[in-house]
Design an enzyme around this catalytic site. Structure first.
Site, mmCIF file in Angstrom:
data_model
loop_
_atom_site.group_PDB
_atom_site.id
_atom_site.type_symbol
_atom_site.label_atom_id
_atom_site.label_comp_id
_atom_site.label_asym_id
_atom_site.label_seq_id
_atom_site.Cartn_x
_atom_site.Cartn_y
_atom_site.Cartn_z
ATOM 1 N N LYS A 2 -69.497 -42.266 64.495
ATOM 2 C CA LYS A 2 -69.466 -43.705 65.445
ATOM 3 C C LYS A 2 -67.947 -44.415 65.214
ATOM 4 C CE LYS A 2 -73.944 -44.698 66.957
ATOM 5 N NZ LYS A 2 -75.202 -44.334 66.210
ATOM 6 N N PHE B 33 -84.220 -42.027 63.215
ATOM 7 C CA PHE B 33 -83.333 -41.742 64.329
ATOM 8 C C PHE B 33 -82.077 -40.790 63.939
ATOM 9 C CE2 PHE B 33 -79.809 -42.428 67.615
ATOM 10 C CZ PHE B 33 -80.509 -41.746 68.552
ATOM 11 N N ASP C 211 -77.722 -39.870 56.476
ATOM 12 C CA ASP C 211 -77.363 -40.108 57.787
ATOM 13 C C ASP C 211 -76.707 -41.606 57.821
ATOM 14 O OD1 ASP C 211 -76.547 -40.879 60.224
ATOM 15 O OD2 ASP C 211 -78.607 -39.845 61.380
HETATM 16 C C1 LIG Z 1 -75.991 -43.045 66.529
HETATM 17 C C2 LIG Z 1 -76.801 -42.236 65.601
HETATM 18 C C3 LIG Z 1 -76.763 -40.833 65.741
HETATM 19 C C4 LIG Z 1 -76.490 -40.024 66.670
HETATM 20 O O1 LIG Z 1 -75.231 -40.309 67.078
HETATM 21 P P1 LIG Z 1 -74.471 -39.743 68.562
HETATM 22 O O2 LIG Z 1 -73.007 -40.086 68.433
HETATM 23 O O3 LIG Z 1 -75.124 -40.881 69.437
HETATM 24 O O4 LIG Z 1 -74.988 -38.453 68.798
HETATM 25 C C5 LIG Z 1 -77.470 -40.298 64.659
HETATM 26 N N1 LIG Z 1 -78.133 -40.898 63.611
HETATM 27 C C6 LIG Z 1 -77.916 -42.324 63.485
HETATM 28 C C7 LIG Z 1 -78.399 -43.154 62.259
HETATM 29 C C8 LIG Z 1 -77.265 -43.184 64.591
HETATM 30 O O5 LIG Z 1 -77.210 -44.276 64.561
#
Ligand SMILES: *Cc1c(COP(=O)(O)O)cnc(C)c1O
Length: 401
Positions: free
Chosen positions: A254, A140, A225
């Protein structure tokens, strides 16, 4: 206004791209939130780890208000006096040499992809338009068309094509697959150190370290990520730190905004990020003074309140407690720091009904994919609040027995 009215209005006028629990929150303070009827809940999701600091942290809110009264947006046509201080503070904290700020996590992932491709062409000598990026199954990384183009989730992809080429998918947590997938056109390997969205999937000990090593040997960038796992969630500053791995490109978002503002960032060494030259990338709101001031406060609070250490200590404590729950529905309990998942057996009737039952008990959490309940409270949480939560969780498992 009551919940029913607000839910009806939202369902009528708002697009239905989420399936939220029907709790309409109007106020938050620390680990607690209140709905419009005045019911109090413990937030055990923290906005997918964007609210690691707890709701409306006074120091973050103070920075937000003071900066909002002074200067909020200049665009990058001009400089501002907050972004420079944030760049230095981020680099001092993390040991990286350069940083590029965006707003959402997905934008930061897109930025990392652009950086990797650019590096691939300009530094590695990959022939034009031939660059490949290796990604993992069940990843994700966000919701843009490019990113969902390399998702394994049908729901994320269906009817949104055609997609951006140049991505190669391999199974997660399999070094052999990575080794096989790497070829001279591989620019980067993009990976989540823990796959949170798909159900808190923790790779085998040594996976990240060996994957990083493979990348290094083959002149491939290792991109992590850490939008969800970073900044303390797993009990270390970054989840990669558990294996002593320093990614070539690190993506955060985040909780960088302290739960108050959207800001994301890509961190790397100079030889990579300096390849961006004026005009090659940008964002009107990226690195704005309001975001920068809030992120500065958020990072200060994270360190001052020892949120990373608290996550490690309380996470271990809570995981041990959860493992004492005896229920015929539980398949496994796993986690790192305060990123915890309870995986239910496929005949348990899905995680959603457990989340609904926990909501009735005053504990807000959310299922992730059908069978996993995710627990991710704010990193400021105290032992006695975890004990309270544990009682509720135990009760719900007993009742649904
Ligand atoms: C939340 C998340 C994203 C995307 O972030 P947004 O601010 O919602 O675009 C990407 N990678 C990971 C692992 C996430 O948890």
């Amino acid at each position: 206004m009551d919940s029913k009215y607000l839910i009806d209005v939202e369902d009528l006028y708002g697009a239905h791209n989420y399936n939220p629990l029907d709790v309409v929150i109007t106020k938050g303070k620390g680990i607690w939130v209140w709905d419009v009827e005045g019911n109090k809940y413990l937030d055990f999701l923290s906005a997918y780890s964007a609210v690691n600091h707890g709701h409306c942290h006074p120091r973050v809110v103070k920075a937000l208000i003071e900066q909002a009264k002074k200067l909020t947006l200049t665009s990058r046509a001009f400089r501002n006096d907050q972004w420079p201080l944030l760049t230095k503070e981020i680099c001092d904290l993390t040991g990286y040499e350069m940083v590029l700020a965006m707003n959402s996590g997905a934008e930061a992932v897109e930025t990392a992809i652009k950086a990797a491709r650019m590096w691939g062409y300009q530094k590695k000598g990959i022939p034009e338009n031939e660059a490949e990026i290796i990604v993992c199954a069940n990843n994700f990384h966000g919701r843009t068309v490019t990113i969902i183009g390399f998702s394994s989730e049908v729901l994320y992809r269906k009817d949104f094509g055609p997609f951006t080429p140049g991505f190669v998918e391999i199974p997660y947590d399999e070094l052999g697959a990575l080794e096989e997938a790497i070829n001279p056109n591989t620019a980067a390997f993009l990976v989540e150190p823990i796959q949170a969205e798909v159900g808190i999937i923790i790779p085998k000990e040594g996976y990240l370290r060996k994957a990083k090593q493979l990348c290094k040997e083959n002149n491939v960038l290792f991109m992590a990520d850490e939008i969800q796992t970073g900044l303390g969630r797993t009990g270390s500053l970054f989840a990669c730190d558990h294996e002593g791995v320093k990614p070539d490109i690190l993506i955060i978002g985040k909780s960088l905004g302290g739960g108050c503002y959207a800001i994301s960032a890509v961190l790397s060494q100079r030889e990579i990020l300096e390849l961006f030259t004026p005009g090659t990338h940008g964002s009107t709101f990226g690195a704005n003074p309001l975001a920068s001031a809030v992120a500065r406060a958020a990072l200060q609070v994270m360190q001052g309140e020892k949120m990373v250490e608290n996550s490690a200590e309380k996470g271990e404590y809570f995981l041990d407690k959860l493992r004492t729950i005896k229920s015929p529905h539980i398949k496994s309990v796993r986690g790192k720091g305060l990123l915890i998942g309870i995986e239910l057996l496929s005949d348990a009737g899905g995680a959603r009904r457990f989340c609904e039952a926990l909501k009735k008990e005053g504990l807000l959490c959310k299922e992730t994919h059908e069978h996993v309940i995710r627990f991710a409270p704010p990193l400021i949480i105290r032992k006695k609040d975890l004990d309270w939560a544990f009682k509720k969780i135990k009760k719900v498992f007993k009742e649904i027995d």
